[in-house]
Design an enzyme around this catalytic site. Structure first.
Site, PDB file in Angstrom:
ATOM      1  N   HIS A   1       7.793  17.591  34.947  1.00  0.00           N
ATOM      2  CA  HIS A   1       7.576  17.508  33.502  1.00  0.00           C
ATOM      3  C   HIS A   1       7.576  16.058  33.010  1.00  0.00           C
ATOM      4  O   HIS A   1       8.043  15.140  33.695  1.00  0.00           O
ATOM      5  CB  HIS A   1       8.668  18.281  32.759  1.00  0.00           C
TER       6      HIS A   1
ATOM      7  N   GLU B   1      15.538  24.107  36.406  1.00  0.00           N
ATOM      8  CA  GLU B   1      16.145  22.990  37.138  1.00  0.00           C
ATOM      9  C   GLU B   1      17.463  23.405  37.794  1.00  0.00           C
ATOM     10  O   GLU B   1      18.118  24.373  37.379  1.00  0.00           O
ATOM     11  CB  GLU B   1      16.353  21.808  36.186  1.00  0.00           C
TER      12      GLU B   1
END
Length: 199
Positions: free
Chosen positions: A9, A83
């Site tokens: 990202h 994550e």
């Protein structure tokens, strides 16, 4: 065979301040949005069939920007791509982490790399099974990508001087029930850059 190109990202304010994000849901900053758009422009030279993403906002917004740049449908959210959970060190800078939890001291709530593999690899297998022969962008996080790289290279990559940069794209293929690395989009870090991922 399914191509799975895994994208980190764009930048967040916590990335900029070297705060450990983990599963804390921090949005992109303006630089991160620009990085996502730039990545989308770079990827226009290649064919893509779909975008899937971690549910965390920084990944999801990156995926939406990529889908827009590439003319693809809105991204599919896959919860297992989130994550690595960092427990009690989330929100700390690396200096604060070292002060509170020096090397060798267990961090409550920290997900192991094996636990990351145990949830992420089967999820990638399901994506590949649903899209045989396709090329899929998978938007997730530095900790996840680093874990997959270590697994795929027997721990040889990333080296100590290699950074998984925001907006970088790492090419894997899923074949014969396993994930194989084809290209690691490494950035060589400078001495001023930190040596950890902040998610």
């Amino acid at each position: 065979m399914t191509r799975l190109s895994i994208v980190r990202h764009g930048q967040t304010e916590w990335n900029l301040r070297t705060r450990i994000q983990g599963s804390t849901d921090i949005p992109l900053n303006s630089t991160g949005r620009a990085q996502a758009a730039e990545t989308g422009l770079r990827l226009r030279a290649r064919h893509w069939d779909a975008v899937v993403t971690s549910p965390l906002d920084r990944a999801h917004e990156t995926a939406r920007i990529l889908a827009g740049e590439l003319g693809l449908a809105q991204p599919e959210v896959v919860a297992a791509l989130t994550e690595r959970h960092h427990g009690q060190i989330e929100g700390l800078t690396f200096a604060e982490r070292q002060s509170r939890f020096p090397n060798g001291v267990a961090v409550p709530g920290l997900e192991t790399r094996q636990e990351v593999l145990d949830r992420v690899v089967p999820a990638l297998g399901l994506i590949a099974a649903a899209r045989p022969g396709q090329a899929v962008l998978v938007v997730c996080h530095g900790g996840v990508i680093g874990t997959l790289l270590r697994e795929s290279t027997g721990g040889e990559r990333p080296r100590h001087d290699e950074l998984i940069a925001n907006g970088s794209v790492h090419d894997f293929v899923w074949r014969d029930g396993r994930l194989d690395l084809e290209f690691f989009d490494a950035t060589v870090r400078t001495l001023a850059e930190n040596t950890h991922y902040t998610g």
